[in-house]
Design a protein around this motif. Structure first.
Motif, PDB file in Angstrom:
ATOM      1  N   SER A   1      38.422  37.711  45.915  1.00  0.00           N
ATOM      2  CA  SER A   1      38.994  36.241  46.815  1.00  0.00           C
ATOM      3  C   SER A   1      39.588  35.002  46.109  1.00  0.00           C
ATOM      4  N   ASP A   2      38.459  34.748  44.848  1.00  0.00           N
ATOM      5  CA  ASP A   2      39.591  33.657  44.347  1.00  0.00           C
ATOM      6  C   ASP A   2      39.125  33.330  42.944  1.00  0.00           C
TER       7      ASP A   2
ATOM      8  N   ASP B   1      43.875  37.723  44.859  1.00  0.00           N
ATOM      9  CA  ASP B   1      45.037  38.526  45.469  1.00  0.00           C
ATOM     10  C   ASP B   1      45.791  39.303  44.828  1.00  0.00           C
ATOM     11  N   GLU B   2      45.225  39.731  44.072  1.00  0.00           N
ATOM     12  CA  GLU B   2      45.952  40.467  42.942  1.00  0.00           C
ATOM     13  C   GLU B   2      45.373  41.705  42.919  1.00  0.00           C
ATOM     14  N   GLU B   3      45.748  42.817  43.320  1.00  0.00           N
ATOM     15  CA  GLU B   3      45.226  44.373  43.185  1.00  0.00           C
ATOM     16  C   GLU B   3      45.455  45.456  41.983  1.00  0.00           C
ATOM     17  N   LYS B   4      44.324  45.336  41.079  1.00  0.00           N
ATOM     18  CA  LYS B   4      44.449  45.774  39.545  1.00  0.00           C
ATOM     19  C   LYS B   4      43.754  47.281  39.799  1.00  0.00           C
ATOM     20  N   SER B   5      44.129  48.262  39.236  1.00  0.00           N
ATOM     21  CA  SER B   5      43.728  49.425  39.268  1.00  0.00           C
ATOM     22  C   SER B   5      42.904  50.046  37.542  1.00  0.00           C
TER      23      SER B   5
ATOM     24  N   LYS C   1      34.797  39.252  32.929  1.00  0.00           N
ATOM     25  CA  LYS C   1      33.446  38.223  33.665  1.00  0.00           C
ATOM     26  C   LYS C   1      34.529  37.561  34.524  1.00  0.00           C
ATOM     27  N   TRP C   2      34.245  37.743  35.201  1.00  0.00           N
ATOM     28  CA  TRP C   2      35.265  36.773  36.379  1.00  0.00           C
ATOM     29  C   TRP C   2      34.659  34.858  36.189  1.00  0.00           C
TER      30      TRP C   2
ATOM     31  N   TYR D   1      31.551  33.992  47.543  1.00  0.00           N
ATOM     32  CA  TYR D   1      33.459  34.942  46.632  1.00  0.00           C
ATOM     33  C   TYR D   1      33.102  36.123  46.872  1.00  0.00           C
ATOM     34  N   GLU D   2      34.556  36.734  46.577  1.00  0.00           N
ATOM     35  CA  GLU D   2      34.122  37.885  47.202  1.00  0.00           C
ATOM     36  C   GLU D   2      34.938  38.721  45.668  1.00  0.00           C
ATOM     37  N   MET D   3      34.485  40.224  45.726  1.00  0.00           N
ATOM     38  CA  MET D   3      35.546  41.070  44.736  1.00  0.00           C
ATOM     39  C   MET D   3      35.089  42.425  45.494  1.00  0.00           C
ATOM     40  N   LYS D   4      36.570  42.593  45.754  1.00  0.00           N
ATOM     41  CA  LYS D   4      36.680  43.941  46.292  1.00  0.00           C
ATOM     42  C   LYS D   4      36.832  45.071  44.561  1.00  0.00           C
ATOM     43  N   LEU D   5      35.819  46.284  45.811  1.00  0.00           N
ATOM     44  CA  LEU D   5      36.507  47.987  44.818  1.00  0.00           C
ATOM     45  C   LEU D   5      36.458  48.369  45.815  1.00  0.00           C
TER      46      LEU D   5
END
Lengths: 184, 167
Positions: A114-115, A130-134, A142-143, A154-158
């Motif tokens: 998200s950020d 806002d970018e999707e990486k596989s 490190k985020w 803050y969110e990280m989506k998997l």
């Protein structure tokens, strides 16, 4: 090796006459029963154990990614904080929050933020918000969230195509520390 | 209920051909007549039950020998557990009854050999099979047979010397 006399004596040994009768008569079933059923039971037990093990493995295998923060497994039941985990830290200068992750994926998994940005071990940028990486297999990163806002989550989506996982970073006002959590 | 051996198997003929040899091999492994008879009996019962096609007489013979050796090893392990590695005096008696007192030294030395070495020594030196034949029978490599024979010989020599010294 062995002397002649010994060999002569050895070669003169004959099977006792009663042996033929023992083999051919009905008593043979009883003798055999002491050997065969035991083997059959062992074989059946071994087969049963293999089937059960395979079934349990299939039922319990969920293929969920393994996520570690600073060497500690992040699960839905554990929240990692600055105090209990070195990988999660607030860089006081400039209010930057960073969190070290180690992922292990069983299948191709997309990651989006998200950020902030995802940095590799050597500091190169892997992904931005806002970018999707596989990714496949393992990922050490490190985020980093610059100018983090204490009131924001803050969110990280998997997503591995079967399930979605959400890692959140938020500031706990009561404890006064940043917290990482995983929800499915 | 009676057994129905496969029609092509002539049990009596097989018994005539192999029983003495199998009994000798079993006797040298078990050390007593009763266990040796049990082993051979089990092997023949297996022979009746199994639907094995033997390509040749040699193949059949090899099967009998291998089955006997394996059965003896099973029994040996069972006895080791039961007797904590020591056979009782009563069980040892009939084993030596087939030999003169002069041969007791060799018998004792053979008995003290490790299981695997003892088997190849019996098949090679007493039954007269070549290294290659022994290897085929036991389904191991010829080099393994040679190694076991070498170790067996060395150990027998040392055991026999020990016995002479003790006498």
């Amino acid at each position: 090796m062995t002397d002649k006399k010994f060999r002569e004596e050895y070669n003169s040994i004959k099977a006792p006459e009663e042996l033929y009768g023992r083999i051919m008569n009905s008593g043979k079933d009883e003798v055999k029963s002491s050997v065969q059923p035991f083997r059959k039971i062992i074989a059946a037990a071994a087969s049963f154990a293999i089937v059960i093990t395979a079934a349990v493995a299939m039922l319990t295998y969920d293929g969920a990614p393994e996520i570690y923060v600073g060497g500690t497994r992040l699960t839905g039941e554990v929240e990692l904080t600055e105090k209990n985990n070195d990988g999660l830290m607030l860089a006081r200068a400039g209010s930057e929050v960073s969190c070290e992750f180690s992922f292990s994926f069983d299948r191709e998994t997309t990651v989006s933020l998200s950020d902030g940005i995802l940095l590799s071990e050597d500091g190169t940028v892997i992904s931005v918000s806002d970018e999707e990486k596989s990714f496949r297999d393992a990922l050490l990163c490190k985020w980093v969230i610059g100018n983090a806002d204490n009131g924001k989550t803050y969110e990280m989506k998997l997503s591995d195509g079967r399930r979605d996982y959400l890692i959140t970073l938020s500031f706990d006002n009561a404890d006064g520390q940043w917290t990482a959590a995983l929800t499915e | 209920m009676g057994r129905n051996p496969a029609p092509e198997k002539d049990i009596s003929a097989a018994y005539k051909k192999y029983s003495d040899m199998l009994f000798r091999i079993a006797l040298m492994h078990t050390g007593n007549e009763n266990d040796a008879m049990d082993c051979v009996q089990d092997v023949f019962l297996k022979y009746m039950d199994k639907n094995i096609l033997y390509f040749s007489q040699e193949h059949e013979k090899a099967w009998f020998i291998r089955a006997t050796v394996n059965r003896c090893h099973d029994l040996f392990r069972k006895n080791s557990i039961r007797n904590h590695g020591e056979l009782s005096e009563a069980e040892n008696v009939s084993y030596k009854e087939h030999f003169s007192e002069e041969s007791y030294g060799v018998l004792d030395a053979l008995e003290r050999l490790p299981e695997k070495s003892r088997t190849v020594v019996i098949l090679h030196y007493l039954e007269g099979y070549s290294v290659e034949e022994t290897a085929k029978m036991l389904r191991i490599g010829a080099s393994a047979v040679k190694m076991r024979l070498k170790r067996g010989r060395e150990e027998l020599k040392s055991l026999l010397k020990e016995e002479e010294f003790n006498d």
